[in-house]
Write a protein that holds these residues in place. Sequence first.
Motif, mmCIF file in Angstrom:
data_model
loop_
_atom_site.group_PDB
_atom_site.id
_atom_site.type_symbol
_atom_site.label_atom_id
_atom_site.label_comp_id
_atom_site.label_asym_id
_atom_site.label_seq_id
_atom_site.Cartn_x
_atom_site.Cartn_y
_atom_site.Cartn_z
ATOM 1 N N VAL A 32 17.579 -4.695 -7.047
ATOM 2 C CA VAL A 32 17.694 -3.634 -6.049
ATOM 3 C C VAL A 32 19.130 -3.662 -5.547
ATOM 4 N N VAL A 33 19.870 -2.618 -5.891
ATOM 5 C CA VAL A 33 21.275 -2.514 -5.502
ATOM 6 C C VAL A 33 21.428 -1.224 -4.707
ATOM 7 N N ARG A 34 21.589 -1.350 -3.405
ATOM 8 C CA ARG A 34 21.732 -0.182 -2.527
ATOM 9 C C ARG A 34 22.842 0.734 -3.027
ATOM 10 N N GLY B 71 0.766 -1.231 0.000
ATOM 11 C CA GLY B 71 0.000 0.000 0.000
ATOM 12 C C GLY B 71 0.802 1.288 0.000
ATOM 13 N N GLN B 72 2.132 1.216 0.112
ATOM 14 C CA GLN B 72 2.944 2.420 0.071
ATOM 15 C C GLN B 72 2.874 3.028 -1.323
ATOM 16 N N ASP C 23 13.674 3.492 -0.853
ATOM 17 C CA ASP C 23 14.828 3.113 -0.031
ATOM 18 C C ASP C 23 14.624 1.771 0.662
ATOM 19 N N ALA C 24 13.392 1.442 0.985
ATOM 20 C CA ALA C 24 13.082 0.204 1.713
ATOM 21 C C ALA C 24 12.833 -0.997 0.797
ATOM 22 N N SER D 71 17.013 5.849 -9.296
ATOM 23 C CA SER D 71 18.385 5.962 -8.803
ATOM 24 C C SER D 71 18.407 6.276 -7.306
ATOM 25 N N TYR D 72 19.314 5.611 -6.595
ATOM 26 C CA TYR D 72 19.506 5.878 -5.172
ATOM 27 C C TYR D 72 20.506 7.000 -4.924
ATOM 28 N N ASP D 73 21.274 7.355 -5.931
ATOM 29 C CA ASP D 73 22.344 8.335 -5.736
ATOM 30 C C ASP D 73 22.684 8.978 -7.081
#
Length: 143
Positions: free
Chosen positions: A47-49, A11-12, A127-128, A102-104
């Motif tokens: 998913v690669v932090r 639900g997010q 992020d999660a 993108s994370y960064d």
Amino acid sequence: MKKASITLAKGQVVDIELFDQDAPGTVANFEKLANQGFYNGLTFHRVVRGFVAQGGCPDGTGRGGTEKILCETANNPHLHERGVLSMAHFGTDTGSCQFFISYDKHDYLDGRHTVFGKVTSGMEHVDALKRGDMMQNVKVWDE
């Protein structure tokens, strides 16, 4: 201006502003697929932090696709920074349905992948993300 949302399985909601002026073909392709329900039930298969969360592969492996679209990088002013939505591909003009968030900041992706949107809220949900997390519903609309 076009907007999009990705509702995750729990639900997010991730809200996105789309750059239809700078990447009209890519946004049109994403809008068509989203509003046909193509993304509903697909996962974030990669998913690669510190790098990206990638989804939209119809077979969940990162190898599946739909009709190919052209890259729109030549006059696109948007850079790969935290929260951007960009088209995944296996080489120039081979993008189709897979996208990444993108994370960064990743300068080496600039001019290679088409940035076509940016997360405006819900980045904490990106992020999660874990590999295999599902997109329950993806939609695009004019605002």
